[in-house]
Structures are given as C-alpha cells and as structure tokens.
Design a protein around this motif. Structure first.
Motif, PDB file in Angstrom:
ATOM      1  N   ASN A  44       0.831  -1.208   0.000  1.00  0.00           N
ATOM      2  CA  ASN A  44       0.000   0.000   0.000  1.00  0.00           C
ATOM      3  C   ASN A  44       0.865   1.257   0.000  1.00  0.00           C
ATOM      4  O   ASN A  44       0.584   2.224  -0.721  1.00  0.00           O
ATOM      5  CB  ASN A  44      -0.938  -0.007   1.205  1.00  0.00           C
ATOM      6  CG  ASN A  44      -2.076  -1.002   1.042  1.00  0.00           C
ATOM      7  OD1 ASN A  44      -2.486  -1.311  -0.074  1.00  0.00           O
ATOM      8  ND2 ASN A  44      -2.579  -1.521   2.140  1.00  0.00           N
ATOM      9  N   TYR A  90       3.691   1.392  -1.247  1.00  0.00           N
ATOM     10  CA  TYR A  90       4.376   1.389  -2.542  1.00  0.00           C
ATOM     11  C   TYR A  90       3.623   2.229  -3.569  1.00  0.00           C
ATOM     12  O   TYR A  90       4.186   2.626  -4.592  1.00  0.00           O
ATOM     13  CB  TYR A  90       4.528  -0.046  -3.034  1.00  0.00           C
ATOM     14  CG  TYR A  90       5.598  -0.229  -4.088  1.00  0.00           C
ATOM     15  CD1 TYR A  90       6.898   0.198  -3.867  1.00  0.00           C
ATOM     16  CD2 TYR A  90       5.306  -0.852  -5.299  1.00  0.00           C
ATOM     17  CE1 TYR A  90       7.885   0.023  -4.829  1.00  0.00           C
ATOM     18  CE2 TYR A  90       6.280  -1.038  -6.264  1.00  0.00           C
ATOM     19  CZ  TYR A  90       7.569  -0.595  -6.022  1.00  0.00           C
ATOM     20  OH  TYR A  90       8.543  -0.767  -6.977  1.00  0.00           O
ATOM     21  N   GLU A  91       2.346   2.514  -3.298  1.00  0.00           N
ATOM     22  CA  GLU A  91       1.582   3.360  -4.205  1.00  0.00           C
ATOM     23  C   GLU A  91       2.138   4.780  -4.245  1.00  0.00           C
ATOM     24  O   GLU A  91       1.778   5.570  -5.117  1.00  0.00           O
ATOM     25  CB  GLU A  91       0.104   3.371  -3.798  1.00  0.00           C
ATOM     26  CG  GLU A  91      -0.596   2.023  -4.003  1.00  0.00           C
ATOM     27  CD  GLU A  91      -0.451   1.510  -5.417  1.00  0.00           C
ATOM     28  OE1 GLU A  91      -0.850   2.222  -6.363  1.00  0.00           O
ATOM     29  OE2 GLU A  91       0.079   0.393  -5.608  1.00  0.00           O
ATOM     30  N   TYR A  92       3.010   5.125  -3.314  1.00  0.00           N
ATOM     31  CA  TYR A  92       3.634   6.441  -3.307  1.00  0.00           C
ATOM     32  C   TYR A  92       4.842   6.509  -4.245  1.00  0.00           C
ATOM     33  O   TYR A  92       5.577   7.497  -4.220  1.00  0.00           O
ATOM     34  CB  TYR A  92       4.077   6.812  -1.887  1.00  0.00           C
ATOM     35  CG  TYR A  92       2.945   7.239  -0.986  1.00  0.00           C
ATOM     36  CD1 TYR A  92       2.537   8.572  -0.925  1.00  0.00           C
ATOM     37  CD2 TYR A  92       2.274   6.307  -0.198  1.00  0.00           C
ATOM     38  CE1 TYR A  92       1.506   8.966  -0.100  1.00  0.00           C
ATOM     39  CE2 TYR A  92       1.233   6.692   0.635  1.00  0.00           C
ATOM     40  CZ  TYR A  92       0.852   8.030   0.682  1.00  0.00           C
ATOM     41  OH  TYR A  92      -0.177   8.413   1.497  1.00  0.00           O
ATOM     42  N   LYS A 122      -6.423   3.438  -7.268  1.00  0.00           N
ATOM     43  CA  LYS A 122      -5.732   3.781  -6.038  1.00  0.00           C
ATOM     44  C   LYS A 122      -6.367   2.972  -4.907  1.00  0.00           C
ATOM     45  O   LYS A 122      -7.546   2.609  -4.983  1.00  0.00           O
ATOM     46  CB  LYS A 122      -5.860   5.279  -5.729  1.00  0.00           C
ATOM     47  CG  LYS A 122      -5.176   6.189  -6.736  1.00  0.00           C
ATOM     48  CD  LYS A 122      -3.669   6.072  -6.675  1.00  0.00           C
ATOM     49  CE  LYS A 122      -2.986   7.062  -7.595  1.00  0.00           C
ATOM     50  NZ  LYS A 122      -1.511   6.900  -7.578  1.00  0.00           N
ATOM     51  N   SER A 126       0.727  -2.411  -8.968  1.00  0.00           N
ATOM     52  CA  SER A 126      -0.344  -2.107  -8.019  1.00  0.00           C
ATOM     53  C   SER A 126      -1.295  -3.289  -7.826  1.00  0.00           C
ATOM     54  O   SER A 126      -2.139  -3.257  -6.923  1.00  0.00           O
ATOM     55  CB  SER A 126      -1.161  -0.895  -8.498  1.00  0.00           C
ATOM     56  OG  SER A 126      -0.382   0.274  -8.530  1.00  0.00           O
ATOM     57  N   SER A 142      -1.542  -4.849  -4.261  1.00  0.00           N
ATOM     58  CA  SER A 142      -2.307  -4.012  -3.333  1.00  0.00           C
ATOM     59  C   SER A 142      -3.802  -4.129  -3.598  1.00  0.00           C
ATOM     60  O   SER A 142      -4.615  -4.197  -2.668  1.00  0.00           O
ATOM     61  CB  SER A 142      -1.864  -2.551  -3.451  1.00  0.00           C
ATOM     62  OG  SER A 142      -2.511  -1.740  -2.503  1.00  0.00           O
TER      63      SER A 142
END
Length: 306
Positions: A28, A30-32, A55, A132, A135
């Motif tokens: 999660n 890692y979405e940054y 997202k 993604s 996630s």
C-alpha cells in the motif's frame, strides 16, 4: 512537510516493510512510488486515456480492468503473475495495455481477454499499474499480509511446450536506466573470460540483444518468442535484468548475479540469501562490491561446473 517529501518518505517506508516481508503495509505504501499532482487534460481523449488509475480504496467491482506496465520490463514480468488472480474479483474482464513487445507474452496468462487500445477498449474501465495489482488483491483479501515462503506462481507461470536443449544462456549486460543500472553492466573483457571457461563444459549461447563475442545468440522478435527460446535452455546465467526474471517465470534454472546488497531489489531480501520466494528455480549470487564481477562469475562456474 511538502507533498513531494511525503511521497519520498512513504516510499522509503515501503521498501523497509517489503524487505521484511510485510506486504501490508508495504504494497500500500508502494503506491507512493509516483507523485501525481493535478493534471489538466489536453487534446483528444479515448476511453482508455480517460480511464482513471486505480488507487487503494477504489472499488473495481463491475468494471473492466486494464493492466498497464510499470517501471522496468523485469518488474512487469515479475508482477504479471498476479494478473491471473484478478479473475477472482467480481469484475467484467481483464485487458492489458503495455509495451507492445510484451503483449504476446502477457496475453498467454489465464484470464487475459485481450489488448486494450485507444481504438478498442471496454467500458466502463479502470487502469491498474501491474505493480499495483498486489495491493488491489489485498484490498479484497486475496493475498496475505505477510510474504509467504513461496510466492504465488513461484514454480513458473509462463509454460511452453518446447524441446529442451543442453545450452546455457549468458546475459552479461543491460543498458537500461534503472536506479541500479551500474550493477548490470559487466565489462566485456570479464564476461568474455567467463564465457571461455564455461564453454569448456557447456554449449553457451548469448542472451544479449545484439551479437557480441559469443558466436551464437538468441534473437527473439518479441518477449513471447524470447520466452519460448529461453524455455528450451538447460540454465541461464544473468545479471539482474528482465532476462533473469523471465527465466525464473519460466521455471528455468537461473543463476542471478545480484551483486552488492545496496543494489538489490527488495524481493531478494534478506540479503545474502541463496534463494528467493518469488522464483523456485532462481539461485542468487551475492558479492561485494558490485564491481567484483569475477567473484560472482566464479561462483556461477562452481554451480555449473562442479
């Protein structure tokens, strides 16, 4: 703290958690990896380019998913294993929109309905970057919070019926621009010395895109053609690049020259481990510093020429 610094800080937290095997919150956070400021759309837009990117928290039920490639080819190949799990979600279909040379290979995965383009795209749809997907699956309880001893697909998720050979493939250089690119650029004289030693006991074929000092090489026209040719090999020796990931994804014995800890991807940790839970057939070779190529190649020789 600025928004950009927040993204950087959470990315560092993500790496720390993933190295420890903590998929939650690692994936999660890692979405940054991308900083996405507000953008003003310009020009003509298709159904595909209008589709938002997923997202965490966004509900995909009842939608068509379009999986896009993300970061390097190796990263995309590695995480594409999870695409087959998307069919467990209450969605309408799974399409892909990636680097064109990858399409034939990724289309062989179970559950992929086809390629989405600006001209042909299902609607309503949402785009999902391939890195993604873990996630997204965790959001619906389809992946565990902790990294398992054997990650889904570790035995190989691309399978082709080919005639096996006794050849050993050798990939000694990558020209990509990744953050650890320097650890993938072996000097040609060092690589040639290893080749001369290895060919005394094995039929060696080059896995470089362009011909080099090895008289024979695999010339794949796309990643599917390359995968079928790699499937026939007895073993692969490679720097940590897309070839190594594809070898592991095929279940072919792959000796991956990881090098120094500072240049290793989080999925190879804990450091100095000889194996990775992501690929059953992959053997990791560590050496310090990353320029100590001969130490790594000597270890590879011991494995292939006992």
């Amino acid at each position: 703290m600025s928004e950009v610094n927040l993204y950087s800080r959470n990315m560092l937290r993500s790496m720390d958690e993933l190295k420890k095997g903590n998929w939650n919150p690692g994936f999660n956070l890692y979405e940054y990896r991308y900083y996405d400021p507000v953008k003003i759309p310009l020009g003509a837009k298709s159904i595909l380019t209008r589709a938002p990117f997923w997202k965490p928290g966004f509900d995909v039920r009842g939608l068509h998913l379009v999986v896009t490639n993300d970061q390097g080819i190796g990263d995309t190949i590695m995480h594409s294993r999870f695409i087959t799990m998307l069919k467990q979600l209450p969605i309408k279909s799974v399409h892909i929109a990636m680097t064109r040379s990858l399409h034939p290979l990724i289309e062989t995965l179970d559950g992929v309905s086809g390629v989405a383009t600006d001209l042909i795209c299902p609607s309503p749809c949402i785009r999902v970057k391939v890195l993604s997907v873990p996630s997204l699956l965790m959001q619906y309880g389809l992946l565990p919070d902790k990294q398992p001893e054997a990650v889904y697909g570790s035995s190989g998720y691309f399978k082709f019926d080919v005639e096996k050979t006794d050849q050993v493939g050798f990939c000694w250089r990558s020209d990509n621009s990744s953050w650890n690119a320097e650890a993938k650029k072996m000097p040609p004289e060092v690589a040639e010395e290893f080749y001369k030693k290895l060919k005394k006991k094995h039929d060696v074929v080059s896995l470089q895109i362009q011909p080099d000092f090895m008289p024979s090489y695999l010339d794949g026209k796309d990643w599917l053609d390359t995968a079928k040719k790699l499937s026939a090999l007895k073993a692969i020796v490679s720097v940590d690049t897309a070839v190594a990931h594809l070898g592991g994804a095929l279940g072919v014995r792959t000796i991956n020259l990881i090098g120094a800890e500072q240049y290793a991807g989080w999925f190879y940790f804990p450091a100095q481990s000889p194996k990775t839970p992501w690929y059953d057939s992959m053997e990791l070779v560590w050496y310090e510093p990353y320029t100590n190529w001969k130490a790594g190649l000597n270890e590879a020789l011991k494995k292939l020429c006992p």
